[in-house]
Design an enzyme around this catalytic site. Sequence first.
Site, mmCIF file in Angstrom:
data_model
loop_
_atom_site.group_PDB
_atom_site.id
_atom_site.type_symbol
_atom_site.label_atom_id
_atom_site.label_comp_id
_atom_site.label_asym_id
_atom_site.label_seq_id
_atom_site.Cartn_x
_atom_site.Cartn_y
_atom_site.Cartn_z
ATOM 1 N N PRO A 58 0.732 -1.197 0.000
ATOM 2 C CA PRO A 58 0.000 0.000 0.000
ATOM 3 C C PRO A 58 0.765 1.251 0.000
ATOM 4 O O PRO A 58 1.362 1.682 0.949
ATOM 5 C CB PRO A 58 -0.794 -0.044 1.262
ATOM 6 C CG PRO A 58 -0.257 -1.181 1.995
ATOM 7 C CD PRO A 58 0.528 -1.953 1.086
ATOM 8 N N GLU A 59 0.603 1.838 -1.093
ATOM 9 C CA GLU A 59 0.974 3.236 -1.161
ATOM 10 C C GLU A 59 -0.330 3.940 -1.491
ATOM 11 O O GLU A 59 -1.366 3.286 -1.565
ATOM 12 C CB GLU A 59 2.043 3.457 -2.242
ATOM 13 C CG GLU A 59 3.300 2.658 -1.962
ATOM 14 C CD GLU A 59 4.438 2.942 -2.923
ATOM 15 O OE1 GLU A 59 4.529 4.069 -3.424
ATOM 16 O OE2 GLU A 59 5.231 2.031 -3.177
#
Length: 267
Positions: free
Chosen positions: A2-3
Amino acid sequence: MPELPEVETVVRGLVDDLVGTTAVEASISWHKVLGGMSLSEFNETIRGRKITAMFRRGKYICIECSGVYLVIHLRMTGRLYLSDAAEGEDKWVRFTLALDNGKNLAFSDARKFGRVLLTRSLDFLEEKLGPEPLTLKPADFIQILKGSSRAVKVFLLDQKKIAGVGNIYADESLHKAGIKPGRPTNKLRVAEREKLGACIQESLQAAIDHEGASISWYRKPDGGRGESQEHFLVYGRGGEPCYTCGTPITKIVLGQRGTHYCHKCQT
DNA sequence: CGTGGGACCTGAACGC
DNA sequence: TGCGTTCAGGTCCCAC
């Protein structure tokens, strides 16, 4: 995962199904997932509250439940999705929240780095996060990116400076901007800072359009894979030819993170 | 203020 | 097949 683009995709994939439902009961399979709060306190606080909003701030997922907030960070391997109560194939589910429509909000996380927090205020997020990159203007980037001697790649990973950029999109943005990741941030010319800002926005927006990067653990809430990884220019391409000039992509370690760039295209 | 190392965790990939 | 090593999208904490 997750960015910013992956987290944004998760939020977009769940918001319509979640908002309007009411929390019934949470359960956990690993106590640390609640970040120190006991399950009983968690349930006493959230039980019966209607979900009123869901949004992203940096890499955090925020679910507003009638005045309190469920704040979720996926860290490296977190997944968030809705499941039927009967299902149970995912052995990495650490938290579930039963809803009044019979569905469960499930948080799965193989590495146990992620957290599901319950809080009455989001002030703690504002204290640790810088501005949202997608809404910044060129002048903002010029201002934010000046005055640091740190390597620009390391700087971009500092959530206090800009919220949401991670290892993939830092490398991708620097490549698009033609800037070597090890350059001290305060040595960048004004035009380079402006260009970098534009490239950060371009990289993040394109990745959102591709629904995130499913390199290993990340999946959309519907279980599907994102396609952002099909468009990487440098990340994970060490030794492979640069698409622009054919030079093998260099991989080094910067700030203890794998860092990929083209020695020729980036100066 | 900045950097480097380690911690937190598990699974996948790879070398032998 | 099995074992050991290395690496991984993130963040926090401490020593220097």
